[in-house]
Design a protein around this motif. Sequence first.
Motif, PDB file in Angstrom:
ATOM      1  N   ALA A   1       3.402   9.527 -10.278  1.00  0.00           N
ATOM      2  CA  ALA A   1       2.890   9.546 -11.650  1.00  0.00           C
ATOM      3  C   ALA A   1       2.003  10.760 -11.904  1.00  0.00           C
ATOM      4  N   ALA A   2       1.190  11.124 -10.918  1.00  0.00           N
ATOM      5  CA  ALA A   2       0.306  12.281 -11.078  1.00  0.00           C
ATOM      6  C   ALA A   2       1.081  13.593 -11.045  1.00  0.00           C
ATOM      7  N   LEU A   3       1.911  13.779 -10.039  1.00  0.00           N
ATOM      8  CA  LEU A   3       2.626  15.052  -9.881  1.00  0.00           C
ATOM      9  C   LEU A   3       3.616  15.328 -11.001  1.00  0.00           C
ATOM     10  N   PHE A   4       4.352  14.287 -11.409  1.00  0.00           N
ATOM     11  CA  PHE A   4       5.383  14.484 -12.429  1.00  0.00           C
ATOM     12  C   PHE A   4       4.875  14.200 -13.837  1.00  0.00           C
ATOM     13  N   GLU A   5       3.607  13.754 -13.916  1.00  0.00           N
ATOM     14  CA  GLU A   5       2.933  13.516 -15.191  1.00  0.00           C
ATOM     15  C   GLU A   5       3.714  12.573 -16.103  1.00  0.00           C
ATOM     16  N   LYS A   6       4.308  11.547 -15.474  1.00  0.00           N
ATOM     17  CA  LYS A   6       5.046  10.564 -16.262  1.00  0.00           C
ATOM     18  C   LYS A   6       5.018   9.212 -15.575  1.00  0.00           C
ATOM     19  N   ASP A   7       5.308   8.211 -16.373  1.00  0.00           N
ATOM     20  CA  ASP A   7       5.365   6.824 -15.944  1.00  0.00           C
ATOM     21  C   ASP A   7       6.527   6.634 -14.965  1.00  0.00           C
ATOM     22  N   THR A   8       6.283   5.974 -13.860  1.00  0.00           N
ATOM     23  CA  THR A   8       7.345   5.768 -12.874  1.00  0.00           C
ATOM     24  C   THR A   8       8.409   4.776 -13.350  1.00  0.00           C
ATOM     25  N   ASN A   9       8.097   3.987 -14.357  1.00  0.00           N
ATOM     26  CA  ASN A   9       9.067   3.027 -14.854  1.00  0.00           C
ATOM     27  C   ASN A   9      10.286   3.724 -15.471  1.00  0.00           C
TER      28      ASN A   9
ATOM     29  N   ASN B   1       9.966   3.397  -8.960  1.00  0.00           N
ATOM     30  CA  ASN B   1       9.532   2.001  -8.953  1.00  0.00           C
ATOM     31  C   ASN B   1       8.510   1.781 -10.056  1.00  0.00           C
ATOM     32  N   PRO B   2       8.604   0.690 -10.785  1.00  0.00           N
ATOM     33  CA  PRO B   2       7.651   0.451 -11.868  1.00  0.00           C
ATOM     34  C   PRO B   2       6.243   0.233 -11.340  1.00  0.00           C
ATOM     35  N   GLY B   3       5.260   0.643 -12.150  1.00  0.00           N
ATOM     36  CA  GLY B   3       3.869   0.364 -11.808  1.00  0.00           C
ATOM     37  C   GLY B   3       2.989   1.566 -11.576  1.00  0.00           C
ATOM     38  N   GLY B   4       3.470   2.780 -11.853  1.00  0.00           N
ATOM     39  CA  GLY B   4       2.648   3.977 -11.721  1.00  0.00           C
ATOM     40  C   GLY B   4       2.562   4.712 -13.049  1.00  0.00           C
ATOM     41  N   VAL B   5       1.354   5.058 -13.464  1.00  0.00           N
ATOM     42  CA  VAL B   5       1.169   5.771 -14.727  1.00  0.00           C
ATOM     43  C   VAL B   5       0.162   6.908 -14.556  1.00  0.00           C
ATOM     44  N   PRO B   6       0.391   8.018 -15.270  1.00  0.00           N
ATOM     45  CA  PRO B   6      -0.613   9.085 -15.242  1.00  0.00           C
ATOM     46  C   PRO B   6      -1.826   8.687 -16.085  1.00  0.00           C
ATOM     47  N   LEU B   7      -2.967   9.174 -15.705  1.00  0.00           N
ATOM     48  CA  LEU B   7      -4.190   9.000 -16.493  1.00  0.00           C
ATOM     49  C   LEU B   7      -4.434  10.311 -17.224  1.00  0.00           C
ATOM     50  N   ARG B   8      -4.617  10.228 -18.530  1.00  0.00           N
ATOM     51  CA  ARG B   8      -4.795  11.431 -19.344  1.00  0.00           C
ATOM     52  C   ARG B   8      -6.156  11.422 -20.038  1.00  0.00           C
ATOM     53  N   ALA B   9      -6.703  12.611 -20.177  1.00  0.00           N
ATOM     54  CA  ALA B   9      -7.925  12.812 -20.958  1.00  0.00           C
ATOM     55  C   ALA B   9      -7.747  14.115 -21.726  1.00  0.00           C
TER      56      ALA B   9
ATOM     57  N   LEU C   1       0.823  -1.202   0.000  1.00  0.00           N
ATOM     58  CA  LEU C   1       0.000   0.000   0.000  1.00  0.00           C
ATOM     59  C   LEU C   1       0.864   1.261   0.000  1.00  0.00           C
ATOM     60  N   SER C   2       1.892   1.291   0.816  1.00  0.00           N
ATOM     61  CA  SER C   2       2.793   2.451   0.825  1.00  0.00           C
ATOM     62  C   SER C   2       3.442   2.647  -0.534  1.00  0.00           C
ATOM     63  N   ALA C   3       3.863   1.542  -1.150  1.00  0.00           N
ATOM     64  CA  ALA C   3       4.499   1.622  -2.461  1.00  0.00           C
ATOM     65  C   ALA C   3       3.520   2.112  -3.522  1.00  0.00           C
ATOM     66  N   ALA C   4       2.300   1.596  -3.517  1.00  0.00           N
ATOM     67  CA  ALA C   4       1.308   2.007  -4.516  1.00  0.00           C
ATOM     68  C   ALA C   4       0.922   3.475  -4.340  1.00  0.00           C
ATOM     69  N   LEU C   5       0.774   3.921  -3.108  1.00  0.00           N
ATOM     70  CA  LEU C   5       0.458   5.338  -2.870  1.00  0.00           C
ATOM     71  C   LEU C   5       1.572   6.246  -3.387  1.00  0.00           C
ATOM     72  N   ALA C   6       2.826   5.840  -3.154  1.00  0.00           N
ATOM     73  CA  ALA C   6       3.970   6.631  -3.623  1.00  0.00           C
ATOM     74  C   ALA C   6       4.019   6.669  -5.148  1.00  0.00           C
ATOM     75  N   LYS C   7       3.780   5.547  -5.782  1.00  0.00           N
ATOM     76  CA  LYS C   7       3.789   5.488  -7.252  1.00  0.00           C
ATOM     77  C   LYS C   7       2.673   6.356  -7.838  1.00  0.00           C
ATOM     78  N   ALA C   8       1.490   6.285  -7.243  1.00  0.00           N
ATOM     79  CA  ALA C   8       0.358   7.077  -7.741  1.00  0.00           C
ATOM     80  C   ALA C   8       0.650   8.565  -7.615  1.00  0.00           C
TER      81      ALA C   8
ATOM     82  N   GLY D   1      -5.229  12.324 -13.321  1.00  0.00           N
ATOM     83  CA  GLY D   1      -5.000  11.461 -12.171  1.00  0.00           C
ATOM     84  C   GLY D   1      -3.928  10.441 -12.485  1.00  0.00           C
ATOM     85  N   SER D   2      -3.936   9.355 -11.728  1.00  0.00           N
ATOM     86  CA  SER D   2      -2.943   8.308 -11.942  1.00  0.00           C
ATOM     87  C   SER D   2      -3.471   6.968 -11.450  1.00  0.00           C
ATOM     88  N   LEU D   3      -2.799   5.936 -11.913  1.00  0.00           N
ATOM     89  CA  LEU D   3      -3.084   4.563 -11.508  1.00  0.00           C
ATOM     90  C   LEU D   3      -1.777   3.940 -11.070  1.00  0.00           C
ATOM     91  N   ALA D   4      -1.792   3.226  -9.968  1.00  0.00           N
ATOM     92  CA  ALA D   4      -0.596   2.525  -9.507  1.00  0.00           C
ATOM     93  C   ALA D   4      -0.959   1.125  -9.054  1.00  0.00           C
TER      94      ALA D   4
END
Length: 123
Positions: free
Chosen positions: A54-62, A84-92, A44-51, A98-101
Amino acid sequence: MLKLASVARAELVKAQSTGCIVIADPDGLPLYVERQASAYPNCLSAALAKAKSAALFEKDTNGDYEALKKGDMTTLVVPHLSPNPGGVPLRAEGSVIGSLAISTADGAIDEKVVRATIATWNH
């Protein structure tokens, strides 16, 4: 948001894994959080950090993960940047909304699951 989480959950099943799913707003604040049974202790800590990253920097964490593997240590000192791999920004319409992690015990699975889930978002 619930459809995205449902797809992520299904992709984790396909990967024969369990973990955490976080969907965040454009500021990286969690809107949806799920920690599956049998997920590793820190997911959970890792997923929150990735999300957040990805949102703040507007880029994939990979990308930062790959840079770190090549010796670029600057990623370790930037506040809220998760290499850490597994975080991506959501774009529209070109904007980050937002983001998904995804976080499991295996970064390769995180990357695979987040890619498959985001492909659904983009269609």
